[in-house]
Write an enzyme that holds these catalytic residues in place. Structure first.
Site, mmCIF file in Angstrom:
data_model
loop_
_atom_site.group_PDB
_atom_site.id
_atom_site.type_symbol
_atom_site.label_atom_id
_atom_site.label_comp_id
_atom_site.label_asym_id
_atom_site.label_seq_id
_atom_site.Cartn_x
_atom_site.Cartn_y
_atom_site.Cartn_z
ATOM 1 C CB VAL A 74 -19.406 9.200 9.442
ATOM 2 C CG1 VAL A 74 -20.928 9.302 9.569
ATOM 3 C CG2 VAL A 74 -18.901 10.169 8.376
ATOM 4 C CE LYS A 75 -20.068 8.791 19.010
ATOM 5 N NZ LYS A 75 -19.919 9.808 20.083
#
Length: 218
Positions: A86-87
């Site tokens: 997850v960025k």
């Protein structure tokens, strides 16, 4: 140093993967839009396809900017495939979310990092990766690679486990410099990766070998 390709283009991902050196993929909403990927379901399916192509970490970026929104969106993205990272943007609620994801076993990539101080916060929150944007710093007449080296020194001294993911890479030279300065990962478009193959002396040498090989057959 690991090689990630920064794109949502499936053909480019396949080409890089066929080289046998690809370790992962980074994407963002801009790259998705460039490929004409629209709508939540289409985006999720595209991420799933990328995960099936590449055996490595695939960064998928949230678009929420509040803590609850980032967490909910991140959980949804992480559920697509075990390789999803997850960025999360380097903002106050982003740092809070990084800690939540860390505590709940979800891998993260802290993006839009432009200072050593931001990189320290990301590491303290347990981010899997931190992404200093080298090219964008260069655009402001500063040395983006100097930041990569500074972060590497701090992480080494402090024993932080967060991996340095050199991002916004513009050239093959950037890749070499990132490796010299201790980046754990370098993410870039396909062109700079292919540029590493090129050297005029290689072309000259190969032409000479092929010419001599023809003479041997005469």
């Amino acid at each position: 140093m690991k090689f990630f390709i920064d794109t949502a283009n499936l053909a480019q991902i396949k080409e890089a993967n066929e080289l046998g050196i690809l370790d992962g993929v980074t994407t963002n909403p801009s790259l998705m839009a460039k490929e004409g990927i629209k709508g939540e379901e289409a985006v999720r399916n595209h991420y799933k396809t990328i995960c099936e192509l590449v055996n490595g970490d695939i960064s998928a970026e949230v678009i929420s900017t509040d803590f609850n929104g980032i967490v909910e969106e991140g959980k949804s993205l992480a559920a697509i495939h075990p390789n999803i990272v997850v960025k999360v943007p380097m903002i106050k609620d982003g740092v809070k979310a990084l800690k939540w994801f860390t505590d709940n076993g979800i891998k993260t990539n802290c993006t839009l990092v432009f200072s050593a101080g931001q990189a320290i916060l990301a590491a303290k929150a347990g981010a899997t990766y931190v992404s200093p944007f080298v090219g964008r710093i260069d655009d402001g007449n500063w040395d983006g690679m100097e930041l990569v080296g500074q972060i590497a020194q701090i992480y080494s001294l402090q024993g932080f486990k967060t991996q340095i993911l050199a991002a916004s890479i513009r050239s093959s030279l950037h890749i070499v410099r990132a490796a010299e300065l201790g980046a754990d990962v370098c993410t870039c478009p396909l062109e700079p990766i292919l540029g590493l193959l090129k050297h005029p002396l290689t072309d000259i040498g190969l032409a000479k070998f092929l010419e001599d090989a023809k003479k041997m057959k005469q």
